[in-house]
Write a protein that holds these residues in place. Structure first.
Motif, PDB file in Angstrom:
ATOM      1  N   GLY A   1       1.058  -1.104  -0.037  1.00 15.82           N
ATOM      2  CA  GLY A   1      -0.006  -0.119  -0.116  1.00 15.82           C
ATOM      3  C   GLY A   1       0.810   1.222   0.127  1.00 15.82           C
ATOM      4  O   GLY A   1       1.708   1.453   0.857  1.00 15.82           O
ATOM      5  N   VAL A   2       0.792   2.046  -1.118  1.00 16.20           N
ATOM      6  CA  VAL A   2       1.577   3.515  -1.335  1.00 16.20           C
ATOM      7  C   VAL A   2       0.683   4.739  -1.417  1.00 16.20           C
ATOM      8  O   VAL A   2      -0.310   4.828  -2.174  1.00 16.20           O
ATOM      9  CB  VAL A   2       2.518   3.183  -2.293  1.00 16.20           C
ATOM     10  N   LYS A   3       1.093   5.724  -0.446  1.00 14.57           N
ATOM     11  CA  LYS A   3       0.529   7.057  -0.701  1.00 14.57           C
ATOM     12  C   LYS A   3       1.083   7.675  -1.883  1.00 14.57           C
ATOM     13  O   LYS A   3       2.321   7.786  -1.938  1.00 14.57           O
ATOM     14  CB  LYS A   3       0.464   7.769   0.550  1.00 14.57           C
ATOM     15  N   ILE A   4       0.284   8.142  -2.718  1.00 11.10           N
ATOM     16  CA  ILE A   4       0.897   8.652  -4.249  1.00 11.10           C
ATOM     17  C   ILE A   4       0.868  10.215  -3.983  1.00 11.10           C
ATOM     18  O   ILE A   4       0.043  10.799  -3.697  1.00 11.10           O
ATOM     19  CB  ILE A   4      -0.265   8.272  -5.487  1.00 11.10           C
ATOM     20  N   ARG A   5       2.170  10.763  -4.199  1.00 14.36           N
ATOM     21  CA  ARG A   5       2.260  12.302  -4.145  1.00 14.36           C
ATOM     22  C   ARG A   5       2.436  12.726  -5.361  1.00 14.36           C
ATOM     23  O   ARG A   5       2.573  12.213  -6.411  1.00 14.36           O
ATOM     24  CB  ARG A   5       3.442  12.540  -3.232  1.00 14.36           C
ATOM     25  N   ALA A   6       2.544  14.110  -5.570  1.00 16.25           N
ATOM     26  CA  ALA A   6       2.630  14.659  -6.962  1.00 16.25           C
ATOM     27  C   ALA A   6       3.842  14.405  -7.729  1.00 16.25           C
ATOM     28  O   ALA A   6       3.672  14.638  -8.927  1.00 16.25           O
ATOM     29  CB  ALA A   6       2.541  16.310  -6.519  1.00 16.25           C
ATOM     30  N   ASN A   7       4.950  13.826  -7.080  1.00 14.85           N
ATOM     31  CA  ASN A   7       5.860  13.593  -7.860  1.00 14.85           C
ATOM     32  C   ASN A   7       6.005  12.103  -8.362  1.00 14.85           C
ATOM     33  O   ASN A   7       7.014  11.828  -9.290  1.00 14.85           O
ATOM     34  CB  ASN A   7       7.262  13.486  -6.718  1.00 14.85           C
ATOM     35  N   SER A   8       5.099  11.310  -8.241  1.00 14.98           N
ATOM     36  CA  SER A   8       4.756   9.927  -8.964  1.00 14.98           C
ATOM     37  C   SER A   8       4.439  10.272 -10.396  1.00 14.98           C
ATOM     38  O   SER A   8       3.601  11.164 -10.783  1.00 14.98           O
ATOM     39  CB  SER A   8       3.844   9.366  -7.999  1.00 14.98           C
ATOM     40  N   SER A   9       5.125   9.466 -11.361  1.00 16.73           N
ATOM     41  CA  SER A   9       4.778   9.382 -12.573  1.00 16.73           C
ATOM     42  C   SER A   9       3.422   8.753 -12.766  1.00 16.73           C
ATOM     43  O   SER A   9       2.908   8.846 -13.993  1.00 16.73           O
ATOM     44  CB  SER A   9       5.701   8.387 -13.431  1.00 16.73           C
ATOM     45  N   LEU A  10       2.693   8.158 -11.637  1.00 17.04           N
ATOM     46  CA  LEU A  10       1.414   7.502 -11.830  1.00 17.04           C
ATOM     47  C   LEU A  10       0.257   8.564 -11.924  1.00 17.04           C
ATOM     48  O   LEU A  10      -0.761   8.242 -12.316  1.00 17.04           O
ATOM     49  CB  LEU A  10       1.159   6.593 -10.898  1.00 17.04           C
TER      50      LEU A  10
ATOM     51  N   ASP B   1      -4.105   9.447  -3.619  1.00 19.80           N
ATOM     52  CA  ASP B   1      -4.594   8.324  -3.684  1.00 19.80           C
ATOM     53  C   ASP B   1      -3.643   7.269  -2.709  1.00 19.80           C
ATOM     54  O   ASP B   1      -2.269   7.528  -2.774  1.00 19.80           O
ATOM     55  CB  ASP B   1      -4.619   7.730  -5.015  1.00 19.80           C
ATOM     56  N   LEU B   2      -4.360   6.322  -1.951  1.00 17.23           N
ATOM     57  CA  LEU B   2      -3.514   5.171  -1.326  1.00 17.23           C
ATOM     58  C   LEU B   2      -3.854   4.099  -2.296  1.00 17.23           C
ATOM     59  O   LEU B   2      -4.762   3.606  -2.562  1.00 17.23           O
ATOM     60  CB  LEU B   2      -4.090   4.968   0.096  1.00 17.23           C
ATOM     61  N   LEU B   3      -2.699   3.673  -2.979  1.00 10.55           N
ATOM     62  CA  LEU B   3      -2.920   2.523  -3.955  1.00 10.55           C
ATOM     63  C   LEU B   3      -2.397   1.111  -3.275  1.00 10.55           C
ATOM     64  O   LEU B   3      -1.336   1.180  -2.696  1.00 10.55           O
ATOM     65  CB  LEU B   3      -2.101   2.799  -5.277  1.00 10.55           C
ATOM     66  N   TYR B   4      -3.029   0.098  -3.618  1.00 13.18           N
ATOM     67  CA  TYR B   4      -2.847  -1.170  -3.310  1.00 13.18           C
ATOM     68  C   TYR B   4      -2.141  -1.892  -4.361  1.00 13.18           C
ATOM     69  O   TYR B   4      -3.071  -2.003  -5.329  1.00 13.18           O
ATOM     70  CB  TYR B   4      -3.809  -1.942  -2.586  1.00 13.18           C
ATOM     71  N   PHE B   5      -0.944  -2.428  -4.477  1.00 15.35           N
ATOM     72  CA  PHE B   5      -0.522  -3.089  -5.391  1.00 15.35           C
ATOM     73  C   PHE B   5      -0.408  -4.689  -5.005  1.00 15.35           C
ATOM     74  O   PHE B   5      -0.016  -5.026  -4.087  1.00 15.35           O
ATOM     75  CB  PHE B   5       0.962  -2.810  -5.944  1.00 15.35           C
ATOM     76  N   THR B   6      -0.480  -5.698  -5.914  1.00 17.01           N
ATOM     77  CA  THR B   6       0.192  -6.883  -5.774  1.00 17.01           C
ATOM     78  C   THR B   6       1.286  -7.065  -6.677  1.00 17.01           C
ATOM     79  O   THR B   6       1.292  -6.453  -7.794  1.00 17.01           O
ATOM     80  CB  THR B   6      -0.808  -8.016  -5.859  1.00 17.01           C
TER      81      THR B   6
ATOM     82  N   ARG C   1       8.288   0.724  -5.956  1.00 20.81           N
ATOM     83  CA  ARG C   1       8.648   1.713  -5.265  1.00 20.81           C
ATOM     84  C   ARG C   1       9.163   3.086  -6.324  1.00 20.81           C
ATOM     85  O   ARG C   1       8.589   3.940  -6.123  1.00 20.81           O
ATOM     86  CB  ARG C   1       9.920   1.365  -4.499  1.00 20.81           C
ATOM     87  N   LEU C   2       9.903   2.608  -7.146  1.00 21.01           N
ATOM     88  CA  LEU C   2      10.165   3.665  -8.317  1.00 21.01           C
ATOM     89  C   LEU C   2       9.062   4.347  -8.948  1.00 21.01           C
ATOM     90  O   LEU C   2       9.185   5.467  -9.227  1.00 21.01           O
ATOM     91  CB  LEU C   2      11.369   3.101  -9.154  1.00 21.01           C
ATOM     92  N   LEU C   3       8.094   3.641  -9.417  1.00 25.77           N
ATOM     93  CA  LEU C   3       6.984   3.947 -10.396  1.00 25.77           C
ATOM     94  C   LEU C   3       6.171   4.861  -9.292  1.00 25.77           C
ATOM     95  O   LEU C   3       5.595   5.882  -9.754  1.00 25.77           O
ATOM     96  CB  LEU C   3       6.174   2.685 -10.462  1.00 25.77           C
ATOM     97  N   ALA C   4       6.041   4.594  -8.028  1.00 25.22           N
ATOM     98  CA  ALA C   4       5.474   5.414  -7.237  1.00 25.22           C
ATOM     99  C   ALA C   4       6.072   6.593  -6.689  1.00 25.22           C
ATOM    100  O   ALA C   4       5.632   7.476  -5.954  1.00 25.22           O
ATOM    101  CB  ALA C   4       4.868   4.639  -5.871  1.00 25.22           C
ATOM    102  N   GLY C   5       7.427   6.856  -7.071  1.00 25.38           N
ATOM    103  CA  GLY C   5       8.237   7.966  -6.613  1.00 25.38           C
ATOM    104  C   GLY C   5       8.715   8.074  -5.232  1.00 25.38           C
ATOM    105  O   GLY C   5       8.961   9.113  -5.009  1.00 25.38           O
ATOM    106  N   LYS C   6       9.042   6.798  -4.607  1.00 29.92           N
ATOM    107  CA  LYS C   6       9.271   6.872  -3.261  1.00 29.92           C
ATOM    108  C   LYS C   6      10.683   6.499  -3.094  1.00 29.92           C
ATOM    109  O   LYS C   6      11.312   5.723  -3.768  1.00 29.92           O
ATOM    110  CB  LYS C   6       8.472   5.706  -2.591  1.00 29.92           C
ATOM    111  N   ILE C   7      11.579   6.941  -1.996  1.00 26.29           N
ATOM    112  CA  ILE C   7      12.864   6.782  -1.537  1.00 26.29           C
ATOM    113  C   ILE C   7      12.685   5.660  -0.476  1.00 26.29           C
ATOM    114  O   ILE C   7      11.585   5.976  -0.093  1.00 26.29           O
ATOM    115  CB  ILE C   7      13.573   8.026  -1.191  1.00 26.29           C
ATOM    116  N   ASP C   8      13.728   4.997  -0.138  1.00 24.28           N
ATOM    117  CA  ASP C   8      13.719   3.978   0.768  1.00 24.28           C
ATOM    118  C   ASP C   8      14.964   4.289   1.573  1.00 24.28           C
ATOM    119  O   ASP C   8      15.987   3.467   1.547  1.00 24.28           O
ATOM    120  CB  ASP C   8      13.488   2.692   0.169  1.00 24.28           C
TER     121      ASP C   8
END
Length: 445
Positions: free
Chosen positions: A155-164, A203-208, A218-225
């Motif tokens: 589950g990932v919160k999508i921010r404005a920096n995401s390409s999605l 949006d909070l997206l749920y991926f399988t 993670r990269l698609l969602a624009g997240k750092i780890d």
């Protein structure tokens, strides 16, 4: 189905209310009459003042004709005794709440099977494991391993920096099918998406996905780890002790506990990478003194939900990357989400997820009630000639509130596509809204 629940505490009452909504015949038994006077009680729940380890009281509750007996009192010995007696008196299945991990070890399963105890649950241990997962996957709101890690729910919160952002699901379709977006939580609504649905900011997206493609998500969602080096835990509860024991030993952990006596007790059972601080975790000066600004995660585990939420908000202001709050009041969960608390731990939902699989007629190996979404994820086995095996997925005419996220076939994980044909004995990940959980039986039986 007739169900007897022993123990009208937080877990028992939550279970009774949840199961009553499905028109099960519920008897809730507790020696304390006051506990049985909870608000919004359903007419499907029969309260009974009695001792769950009393043969007479169990017989009065109708244990002889009970399909499922659940004992979730705070006392482990009471739960085991009650289940043992219930089994001898005719209950078809029994489940006991425990607080001793030794009982869950596979080598001891046969002992409890002989006693008539079909399953055991240790909510604090399960909660601790969820905390460890949350703080070792900082970029996610939810990270859950299915089929022993073959398929991952993220589950990932999508921010404005995401390409999605502003993309439709149809535009994201890939012939390789590295992931599947199974749900979108938008505001207070959870959507099972179709190809025309568009992804929006926040949006909070749920991926399988499979384990090897988690990084792609993670990269698609624009997240750092960021690397997890230090974690601060507020509150020395049993959950905190278990979490401290389960966390990797290369992570520095500080547990802040107000009680001096309890601080000494905790220090005796945690590993060497864990430092116990006797003090008030609500004190900003103490938090700064103990290096909160250097921590990557802050976990609030006091018994007060409001305190935990406020402490997480303070930690976020100090720049902590991920916050986790223990919230037992279900009404506060949406509040925590609106305040951007990273992850929420709720023992009631954890226990309910484990117990609910006993109630479905389909071959269910695991169910997870999602904290931030009114939705469930289930692992099911497709039985021979079941409806789900008769056509390709695109032709199954699945209800709008159900989607298939992935499957495990002969040990090989794969994402489900429109032309996928489910085969007998496939292990399938199903994502569905709360209203649809019972529909799964029609497709997988």
């Amino acid at each position: 189905m007739k169900i007897i629940i022993a123990g009208a505490g937080e877990v028992g009452t939550h279970l009774a209310k949840m199961l009553a909504k499905e028109r099960h015949d519920i008897v809730l038994i507790d020696p304390n009459e006051e506990r049985l006077r909870f608000p919004n009680a359903s007419t499907e729940i029969l309260p009974l003042v009695g001792n769950p380890s009393s043969i007479r009281d169990l017989q009065e509750a109708g244990v002889k004709k009970t399909d499922l007996f659940i004992s979730v009192t705070p006392e482990e010995s009471t739960n085991i005794t009650a289940c043992l007696l219930a089994s001898e008196l005719g209950a078809r299945k029994t489940l006991a709440r425990i607080n001793n991990y030794e009982y869950l070890q596979p080598k001891n399963k046969e002992i409890f099977d002989k006693l008539g105890i079909d399953s055991m649950i240790y909510p604090e241990m399960l909660a601790a494991k969820e905390i460890v997962t949350a703080v070792t996957h900082l970029w996610t709101r939810q990270y859950w391993e299915l089929f022993n890690g073959s398929i991952i729910l993220v589950g990932v919160k999508i921010r404005a920096n995401s390409s999605l952002v502003n993309a439709t699901l149809a535009e994201l379709h890939s012939s390789q099918k590295l992931y599947h977006i199974v749900a979108i939580k938008r505001g207070h609504t959870t959507i099972i998406p179709r190809g025309t649905d568009t992804i929006e900011v926040d949006d909070l997206l749920y991926f399988t996905t499979t384990k090897e493609h988690v990084k792609d998500v993670r990269l698609l969602a624009g997240k750092i780890d960021p690397e997890v080096k230090k974690i601060v835990i507020m509150g020395g509860s049993r959950i905190a002790i278990r979490a401290a024991q389960y966390l990797p030993h290369n992570i520095r952990v500080k547990v802040i506990e107000m009680s001096k006596q309890k601080s000494h007790q905790i220090a005796e059972v945690v590993p060497g990478n864990v430092l116990i601080i006797n003090g008030d975790g609500r004190d900003p000066d103490l938090l700064m003194q103990e290096g909160l600004k250097d921590a990557q995660a802050f976990v609030a585990l006091t018994e007060n939900s409001s305190t935990n939420i406020l402490a997480c908000l303070a930690a976020k202001r100090y720049g902590v990357f991920k916050t986790v709050a223990h919230i037992e009041n279900l009404d506060y969960i949406s509040l925590a989400e609106s305040m951007d608390i990273g992850s929420v731990i709720n023992k009631k939902q954890i226990a309910a997820s484990h117990i609910y699989q006993f109630l479905l007629k389909a071959d269910v190996t695991n169910i997870k009630f999602l904290t931030f979404a009114n939705a469930d994820v289930a692992e099911l086995v497709a039985r021979p000639n079941s409806k789900v095996t008769r056509k390709q997925v695109k032709d199954l005419k699945l209800p709008h509130d159900i989607t298939l996220g992935g499957l495990l076939r002969d040990g090989i994980p794969m994402m489900v596509k429109g032309d996928t044909q489910i085969q007998a004995y496939d292990h399938v990940v199903v994502f569905c809204l709360d209203s649809a959980i019972r529909k799964l039986e029609d497709y997988f039986n």
